[in-house]
Design a protein around this motif. Structure first.
Motif, PDB file in Angstrom:
ATOM      1  N   PRO A 157       0.882  -1.212  -0.011  1.00 54.38           N
ATOM      2  CA  PRO A 157      -0.068  -0.073  -0.017  1.00 54.38           C
ATOM      3  C   PRO A 157       0.916   1.126  -0.128  1.00 54.38           C
ATOM      4  O   PRO A 157       1.979   1.122   0.729  1.00 54.38           O
ATOM      5  N   GLU A 161      -2.778   5.277   1.061  1.00 53.81           N
ATOM      6  CA  GLU A 161      -3.472   4.286   1.380  1.00 53.81           C
ATOM      7  C   GLU A 161      -3.590   3.735   2.677  1.00 53.81           C
ATOM      8  O   GLU A 161      -4.607   3.299   3.293  1.00 53.81           O
ATOM      9  N   LYS A 164      -5.310   6.403   4.848  1.00 54.62           N
ATOM     10  CA  LYS A 164      -6.887   6.319   4.475  1.00 54.62           C
ATOM     11  C   LYS A 164      -7.504   5.123   5.486  1.00 54.62           C
ATOM     12  O   LYS A 164      -8.355   5.080   6.051  1.00 54.62           O
ATOM     13  N   LYS A 165      -6.567   3.716   5.397  1.00 46.53           N
ATOM     14  CA  LYS A 165      -6.919   2.732   5.834  1.00 46.53           C
ATOM     15  C   LYS A 165      -7.077   2.936   7.529  1.00 46.53           C
ATOM     16  O   LYS A 165      -8.086   2.689   8.417  1.00 46.53           O
ATOM     17  N   LYS A 166      -5.980   3.771   8.125  1.00 48.71           N
ATOM     18  CA  LYS A 166      -5.895   4.025   9.390  1.00 48.71           C
ATOM     19  C   LYS A 166      -7.202   5.097   9.815  1.00 48.71           C
ATOM     20  O   LYS A 166      -7.926   4.566  10.728  1.00 48.71           O
ATOM     21  N   GLU A 168     -10.085   5.296   8.470  1.00 49.87           N
ATOM     22  CA  GLU A 168     -11.399   4.308   8.263  1.00 49.87           C
ATOM     23  C   GLU A 168     -11.306   3.379   9.384  1.00 49.87           C
ATOM     24  O   GLU A 168     -12.567   3.330  10.134  1.00 49.87           O
ATOM     25  N   GLU A 169     -10.229   2.683  10.171  1.00 44.21           N
ATOM     26  CA  GLU A 169     -10.264   1.947  11.129  1.00 44.21           C
ATOM     27  C   GLU A 169     -10.823   2.885  12.450  1.00 44.21           C
ATOM     28  O   GLU A 169     -11.427   2.307  13.515  1.00 44.21           O
TER      29      GLU A 169
END
Length: 185
Positions: A157, A161, A164-166, A168-169
């Motif tokens: 990633p 990315e 963004k994932k962090k 979202e989590e």
């Protein structure tokens, strides 16, 4: 010492000498003597440090030439990967090692020199020729770049990315916390 390692050593020393002599700290800011350029420095160093290494002379010429050709890009990448260290504040040896290692990592023939070999060779050069922390510094910079570009055949990633994932989590965790609080009330 393996012939490729010695060839890289000659290349690094040539880049160091060229950089030092072209900078303000070397030769009191005077340019190289007339008729002397990176090619003549490389040729002299091959004769002095690499007799009997003729089969690797093409490799030395290729990596030095490629490093010089891509110098502005390499310096920009170094400054991006090590933002606390402007290029002119990095020691001349570390600068030469980083430029050479990055050239092999980013622009070299990956079949001839796999990325991890390029990184390991640069670290060894830094340990041999640089200061006490040079190996760690070079490892950190090249490792950062390697993680950014990823390994061929593997999906990594990007920073965006991952961020963004962090996010979202964190949003999911926040919603779960709100639900738990509502259940308690």
């Amino acid at each position: 010492m393996a012939s490729r390692h010695l060839a890289r050593s000659i290349a690094m020393q040539s880049l160091f000498e060229w950089d030092f002599r072209m900078s303000d700290e070397g030769a009191n800011g005077a340019a190289l003597p007339e008729g002397e350029d990176i090619a003549s420095i490389v040729e002299r160093n091959k004769q002095e440090f690499g007799p009997g290494l003729e089969e690797e002379y093409g490799f030395v010429d290729r990596i030095v030439g490629g490093t010089i050709e891509h110098l502005p890009k390499l310096d920009a990448i170094i400054e991006q990967a090590a933002p606390a260290w402007p290029i002119d504040q990095i020691t001349a040896v570390d600068r030469a090692v980083l430029r050479l290692g990055l050239y092999e990592l980013l622009f070299g023939n990956r079949d001839e020199v796999p990325p991890k070999v390029a990184i390991n060779e640069a670290i060894e050069l830094a340990k041999a020729f640089g200061g006490e922390s040079s190996g760690k510094f070079v490892n950190g910079v090249l490792g950062t770049v390697y993680r950014e570009i990823g390994e061929p055949g593997k999906e990594y990633p990007t920073r965006e990315e991952l961020a963004k994932k962090k996010q979202e989590e964190e949003e999911v965790a926040e919603k779960e916390n709100k639900k738990e609080e509502e259940v308690k009330n």
